[in-house]
Design a protein around this motif. Structure first.
Motif: not given
Length: 252
Positions: A185, A223, A225, A229-233
């Motif tokens: 990421t 993506t 996790t 937190g939120r899914p990251a690219q």
């Protein structure tokens, strides 16, 4: 042409020393081995050894890397499949007094790789460990602590040169991705820059710079996790070797 007499010149040995750097727990760490034999028995040193008569310098460095870490190396670039490490020649050190045994010239190499497992000691090493580079370069101690012993030989100078090479090269090249897994990421890449430079970077500005630099990063379409937190690219290293514009190191 007058005949060449090898005995007219003093003999000397050639070694390779490795500055092996990785990022562990958000800190830039170096590999060190505790010497099991004289000279400097019991002192920490960089991994390395003597060049054999039938091998060139690159082969000797790659052999020592495998023996000390189990890593294969690809000279000049990180393995895009994540199976090896970045290996490049750093500098040559030839002070006549650098080794008390005999005249020894060392050709140091810089090795960069993602988070590596616990090292194993090999050769004449008693033990091996990863430690933040500051542990080896900053010899100041708290008043109640025993002062830290410097690295053996001239290895503190070699390590300092290797750290500065890494810090400067990630400004203008894509070498920072050598510290990352095959897919990573932007946040993980930012933490590499923060660990190597020893600074805190603004997440939004960093994201804008790295994703806007042509050829630096390529989206994988996935993506994760794993950072919470939120899914990251997820990204992988792009084809660019030089960054334009460069990632300038903040002044501290």
């Amino acid at each position: 042409m007058s005949p060449y007499d090898p005995s007219a010149f003093p003999p000397f040995a050639v070694t390779v020393d490795l500055v092996v750097l990785t990022v562990r727990r958000h800190a830039l760490c170096a590999l060190a081995v505790r010497r099991g034999e004289p000279p400097f028995q019991g002192r920490w040193a960089l991994p390395g050894g003597f060049v054999r008569g039938d091998e060139d310098l690159e082969a000797a460095a790659a052999r020592e890397l495998v023996e000390e870490t189990g890593l294969s190396a690809e000279a000049g670039a990180a393995d895009p499949q994540g199976k090896g490490a970045h290996l490049e020649q750093l500098a040559t050190y030839g002070d006549p007094e650098r080794d008390p045994r005999m005249r020894v010239v060392s050709v140091a190499h810089l090795v960069l790789a993602p988070d590596l497992p616990a090292p194993r000691a090999g050769g004449d090493a008693h033990s091996a460990r990863w430690a933040p580079v500051e542990d080896f370069l900053d010899l100041t101690s708290a008043p109640e602590e025993e002062p830290a012993a410097p690295l053996a030989f001239d290895h503190a100078r070699i390590l300092a040169d290797g750290v500065e090479r890494a810090r400067s090269k990630i400004e203008y090249s894509s070498l920072a991705t050598a510290f990352c897994p095959p897919e990573f990421t932007v946040g993980e890449l930012r933490r590499v820059y923060e660990a190597v430079w020893g600074v805190v970077l603004d997440p939004r500005n960093f994201h804008r710079k790295v994703t806007g630099t042509p050829g630096f990063l390529v989206p994988t379409g996935g993506t994760t996790t794993r950072q919470g937190g939120r899914p990251a690219q997820l990204f992988r290293a792009g084809g660019a070797t030089l960054l334009n514009p460069p990632m300038l190191r903040p002044e501290v």
